[in-house]
Design a protein around this motif. Structure first.
Motif, PDB file in Angstrom:
ATOM      1  N   SER A  16       0.820  -1.243   0.124  1.00 37.31           N
ATOM      2  CA  SER A  16      -0.065   0.002   0.083  1.00 37.31           C
ATOM      3  C   SER A  16       0.765   1.281   0.122  1.00 37.31           C
ATOM      4  O   SER A  16       0.649   2.061  -0.686  1.00 37.31           O
ATOM      5  N   ARG A  17       1.867   1.235   0.819  1.00 43.55           N
ATOM      6  CA  ARG A  17       2.709   2.306   0.833  1.00 43.55           C
ATOM      7  C   ARG A  17       3.655   2.663  -0.411  1.00 43.55           C
ATOM      8  O   ARG A  17       3.920   3.762  -0.984  1.00 43.55           O
ATOM      9  N   ILE A  18       4.108   1.261  -0.955  1.00 40.63           N
ATOM     10  CA  ILE A  18       4.760   1.336  -2.243  1.00 40.63           C
ATOM     11  C   ILE A  18       3.934   2.081  -3.388  1.00 40.63           C
ATOM     12  O   ILE A  18       4.489   3.070  -4.154  1.00 40.63           O
ATOM     13  N   VAL A  19       2.630   1.571  -3.358  1.00 34.47           N
ATOM     14  CA  VAL A  19       1.781   2.108  -4.409  1.00 34.47           C
ATOM     15  C   VAL A  19       1.605   3.366  -4.390  1.00 34.47           C
ATOM     16  O   VAL A  19       1.755   4.242  -5.486  1.00 34.47           O
ATOM     17  N   ASP A  20       1.069   3.844  -3.207  1.00 34.32           N
ATOM     18  CA  ASP A  20       1.121   5.422  -3.058  1.00 34.32           C
ATOM     19  C   ASP A  20       2.167   6.290  -3.182  1.00 34.32           C
ATOM     20  O   ASP A  20       2.029   7.283  -3.841  1.00 34.32           O
ATOM     21  N   SER A  21       3.377   5.788  -2.691  1.00 35.18           N
ATOM     22  CA  SER A  21       4.470   6.528  -3.165  1.00 35.18           C
ATOM     23  C   SER A  21       4.743   6.580  -4.605  1.00 35.18           C
ATOM     24  O   SER A  21       5.075   7.882  -5.267  1.00 35.18           O
ATOM     25  N   LEU A  22       4.693   5.573  -5.478  1.00 34.48           N
ATOM     26  CA  LEU A  22       4.770   5.543  -6.997  1.00 34.48           C
ATOM     27  C   LEU A  22       3.876   6.558  -7.307  1.00 34.48           C
ATOM     28  O   LEU A  22       4.155   7.279  -8.458  1.00 34.48           O
ATOM     29  N   SER A  23       2.448   6.486  -7.071  1.00 33.58           N
ATOM     30  CA  SER A  23       1.359   6.988  -7.364  1.00 33.58           C
ATOM     31  C   SER A  23       1.629   8.792  -7.186  1.00 33.58           C
ATOM     32  O   SER A  23       1.523   9.489  -8.268  1.00 33.58           O
ATOM     33  N   TYR A  24       2.034   8.971  -6.162  1.00 31.07           N
ATOM     34  CA  TYR A  24       2.428  10.263  -5.575  1.00 31.07           C
ATOM     35  C   TYR A  24       3.496  11.169  -6.551  1.00 31.07           C
ATOM     36  O   TYR A  24       3.374  12.018  -6.966  1.00 31.07           O
ATOM     37  N   ASN A  25       4.695  10.167  -6.739  1.00 30.83           N
ATOM     38  CA  ASN A  25       5.865  10.612  -7.455  1.00 30.83           C
ATOM     39  C   ASN A  25       5.404  11.041  -8.932  1.00 30.83           C
ATOM     40  O   ASN A  25       5.784  11.900  -9.471  1.00 30.83           O
ATOM     41  N   SER A  31      14.466   5.385  -8.088  1.00 35.23           N
ATOM     42  CA  SER A  31      13.577   5.126  -9.148  1.00 35.23           C
ATOM     43  C   SER A  31      13.574   5.992 -10.307  1.00 35.23           C
ATOM     44  O   SER A  31      13.415   7.143  -9.937  1.00 35.23           O
ATOM     45  N   ARG A  32      13.559   5.273 -11.610  1.00 39.76           N
ATOM     46  CA  ARG A  32      13.561   6.181 -12.602  1.00 39.76           C
ATOM     47  C   ARG A  32      12.046   6.198 -13.126  1.00 39.76           C
ATOM     48  O   ARG A  32      11.790   6.702 -14.372  1.00 39.76           O
ATOM     49  N   LEU A  33      11.052   5.648 -12.543  1.00 41.46           N
ATOM     50  CA  LEU A  33       9.670   5.418 -13.123  1.00 41.46           C
ATOM     51  C   LEU A  33       9.347   6.922 -13.583  1.00 41.46           C
ATOM     52  O   LEU A  33       8.598   7.108 -14.715  1.00 41.46           O
ATOM     53  N   PRO A  34       9.402   7.980 -12.690  1.00 44.37           N
ATOM     54  CA  PRO A  34       8.858   9.305 -12.931  1.00 44.37           C
ATOM     55  C   PRO A  34       9.574   9.958 -14.267  1.00 44.37           C
ATOM     56  O   PRO A  34       8.888  10.454 -15.155  1.00 44.37           O
ATOM     57  N   VAL A  35      10.698   9.233 -14.500  1.00 43.11           N
ATOM     58  CA  VAL A  35      11.335   9.974 -15.912  1.00 43.11           C
ATOM     59  C   VAL A  35      10.946   9.092 -16.943  1.00 43.11           C
ATOM     60  O   VAL A  35      10.808   9.660 -17.980  1.00 43.11           O
ATOM     61  N   PHE A  36      10.741   7.694 -16.878  1.00 42.26           N
ATOM     62  CA  PHE A  36      10.183   7.157 -17.749  1.00 42.26           C
ATOM     63  C   PHE A  36       8.782   7.863 -18.201  1.00 42.26           C
ATOM     64  O   PHE A  36       8.522   7.702 -19.467  1.00 42.26           O
ATOM     65  N   PHE A  37       8.209   8.190 -17.232  1.00 41.79           N
ATOM     66  CA  PHE A  37       6.738   8.777 -17.795  1.00 41.79           C
ATOM     67  C   PHE A  37       6.842  10.075 -18.297  1.00 41.79           C
ATOM     68  O   PHE A  37       6.231  10.255 -19.454  1.00 41.79           O
ATOM     69  N   VAL A  38       7.805  11.059 -18.099  1.00 41.78           N
ATOM     70  CA  VAL A  38       8.067  12.298 -18.692  1.00 41.78           C
ATOM     71  C   VAL A  38       8.550  11.959 -20.110  1.00 41.78           C
ATOM     72  O   VAL A  38       8.029  12.360 -21.208  1.00 41.78           O
ATOM     73  N   ILE A  39       9.222  10.937 -20.370  1.00 39.04           N
ATOM     74  CA  ILE A  39       9.851  10.607 -21.855  1.00 39.04           C
ATOM     75  C   ILE A  39       8.600  10.088 -22.629  1.00 39.04           C
ATOM     76  O   ILE A  39       8.620  10.778 -23.565  1.00 39.04           O
TER      77      ILE A  39
END
Length: 537
Positions: free
Chosen positions: A92-101, A238-246
């Motif tokens: 729950s915390r992991i998913v919230d953090s990924l969603s938040y970022n 984590s590079r997920l937000p950067v993947f999102f931007v690209i």
């Protein structure tokens, strides 16, 4: 994620003290909602005046309005946590953090940044992508593959600082340097940014939300939220937000091109045909007494809609080889006070056109919704089992080909950073051969967006016959491969093509990979804590 009204201009306006306040809020939002401005000032160790200035720079009238927005956001995001399962609270915390970022990163994207980027993608200039090594080079590889997928020519990757310096010093044609950094201060990257500025080479940077050296030299600056992390000197942020931007830049550009070509077909620009554009203030422009230079300015506006609505005055000066004063006089002849008012009117009228495919704000909301839908549909129990396999002493093989190789490399490199070695495979024939040779206790993790049964079915059938544990991560919910693997995971990515080339961004697949990484990190940290506890007994 609360919308802090952040953009590059706002971030650059924040002092170091105000950036510290922003970091505190970002990390501790739940502590702030019930504090008074004086109590909050004590928490962050700054004066109430500093806090008030910070709130006003973010677009709020004061701390009370800021706190109200924070409360409302936290009310919307409140979730009940269920106990009992091994990973329930942690996930729950992991998913919230990924969603938040990721949502916070999406809200930082500005339409003007996108149009500035689109101008370079539309041009014939060379694009140089800096690959500094490590995990960040995987992001460069991802950007490069997507650019090639949409048909962009003259895309070059630089993987040596000396070669990069040589190219930037001797570059005499128009070009764009693309720099990605998770810290914003990596010395080799900062050096290239500084050199590009000295030689008047524009820079597109993707860096953290705080002020940083690389963004200071950037022409176009995209920002992202993430938390810096490392394991004994090897970082695994984590590079997920950067993947999102690209992927967002590429997806928005494809929609923009569709709109732009439709607009050009519907309203062909020509000085000989007055009033062919739908913008009302240009309908009578050809009847005005313009100088030759002003006629050229008008022609440029007519032939570069809608991108000219997001040009800066200096950009327009350099493109038209004329002075800002001349451009302002042109705007005044059209009935506007100046250039900014003209740009605003163009944006307003373009937004009112019927059925636009591209709209940055709606696209951001749509992308966030798709991202959250994918998070909610992930098979968490299977992920927990897969984590146990990936962190065991059993041999791990990770396979990905073409664009899917980016996700495979990302998982492989982070696992290695976290001291869980694995073997990366990128050749289909090598995969087929190894299914005969790998030990029966091996783990085979295959990432393929298309769930290509003819290509991979023999390999999965062989692992099934030999009792080898196999994992499939795809976005084909009906892939025949799912029936032959031990664990099957699928995401909501859409398999789309542009001119017969795969342009599926794999963001959903990358999200699943990132959750796996987060669970592995949590497990490793838990093991370290247990070892530390035992050593103290």
């Amino acid at each position: 994620m609360i919308n802090f009204h952040l953009n590059d201009t706002v971030i650059k306006s924040l002092t170091s003290n105000e950036l510290n306040i922003l970091r505190y809020i970002y990390k501790n939002p739940e502590e702030i909602a019930d504090l008074s401005v004086h109590e909050f000032a004590v928490k962050v160790c700054y004066s109430t005046a500093t806090v008030m200035r910070f709130c006003k720079k973010l677009g709020y009238s004061g701390f009370a309005e800021f706190k109200y927005s924070l409360r409302r956001h936290m009310g919307e995001q409140t979730k009940t946590a269920s106990g009992g399962e091994k990973y329930s609270l942690d996930i729950s915390r992991i998913v919230d953090s990924l969603s938040y970022n990721t949502e916070g990163t999406a809200r930082l994207i500005q339409e003007e940044q996108l149009y500035q980027t689109f101008r370079y993608l539309d041009s014939a200039c060379a694009l140089y992508l800096w690959a500094p090594g490590g995990v960040t080079s995987i992001l460069t590889d991802y950007f490069e593959k997507l650019l090639f997928s949409i048909g962009r020519q003259k895309v070059y990757k630089i993987d040596s600082p000396r070669i990069g310096e040589h190219i930037l010093r001797d570059l005499h044609t128009e070009a764009l340097l693309i720099l990605i950094s998770t810290t914003g201060d990596f010395p080799p990257t900062a050096k290239l940014a500084r050199l590009a500025r000295m030689n008047n080479i524009p820079v597109l940077s993707i860096t953290p939300y705080a002020n940083n050296t690389i963004a200071e030299f950037g022409t176009i600056n995209f920002r992202f939220f993430t938390n810096q992390r490392e394991n004994r000197g090897a970082e695994f942020t984590s590079r997920l937000p950067v993947f999102f931007v690209i992927q967002f830049i590429i997806h928005a550009y494809l929609l923009y091109r569709q709109d732009h070509s439709s607009l050009a077909r519907a309203y062909p620009a020509s000085l000989g045909n007055p009033g062919t554009l739908s913008l009302s203030f240009l309908e009578n422009a050809h009847s005005l007494a313009f100088t030759d230079t002003e006629k050229e300015i008008l022609k440029y506006f007519e032939s570069h809609l809608p991108s000219c609505a997001f040009l800066g005055l200096k950009d327009l000066e350099s493109r038209l080889y004329t002075s800002g004063a001349t451009i302002v006089r042109f705007c005044q002849k059209l009935g506007f006070k100046g250039f900014n008012e003209l740009k605003y009117q163009i944006r307003l009228q373009l937004e009112n056109q019927q059925n636009p495919q591209y709209s940055a704000n709606s696209l951001i909301s749509h992308s966030i919704a798709i991202f959250k839908d994918n998070l909610e549909a992930i098979d968490i129990p299977s992920l927990c089992d897969i984590v146990d396999f990936l962190t065991s002493d059993r041999p791990v093989y990770i396979y990905g080909n073409e664009l899917s190789s980016v996700a495979a490399k990302y998982l492989h490199m982070i696992l290695t950073t976290l001291d869980y070695p694995s073997i990366l495979l990128e050749w289909p024939r090598l995969l087929d051969g190894l299914t005969y040779e790998m030990s029966s206790d091996a783990i085979l993790f295959v990432i393929t967006a298309h769930g290509d049964a003819p290509r991979y079915l023999p390999a999965f059938q062989k692992t099934q016959q030999r009792g080898i544990c196999s994992v499939l991560l795809t976005c084909e919910a009906d892939s025949p491969l799912l029936a032959t693997c031990t664990y099957g995971l699928y995401t909501n990515d859409q398999n789309e093509e542009y001119h017969h080339v795969d342009v599926n961004s794999r963001l959903g697949i990358l999200t699943v990979v990132q959750i796996l990484i987060e669970l592995i990190v949590h497990k490793k940290m838990g093991e370290k804590a247990a070892c530390k506890y035992r050593s103290q007994q």
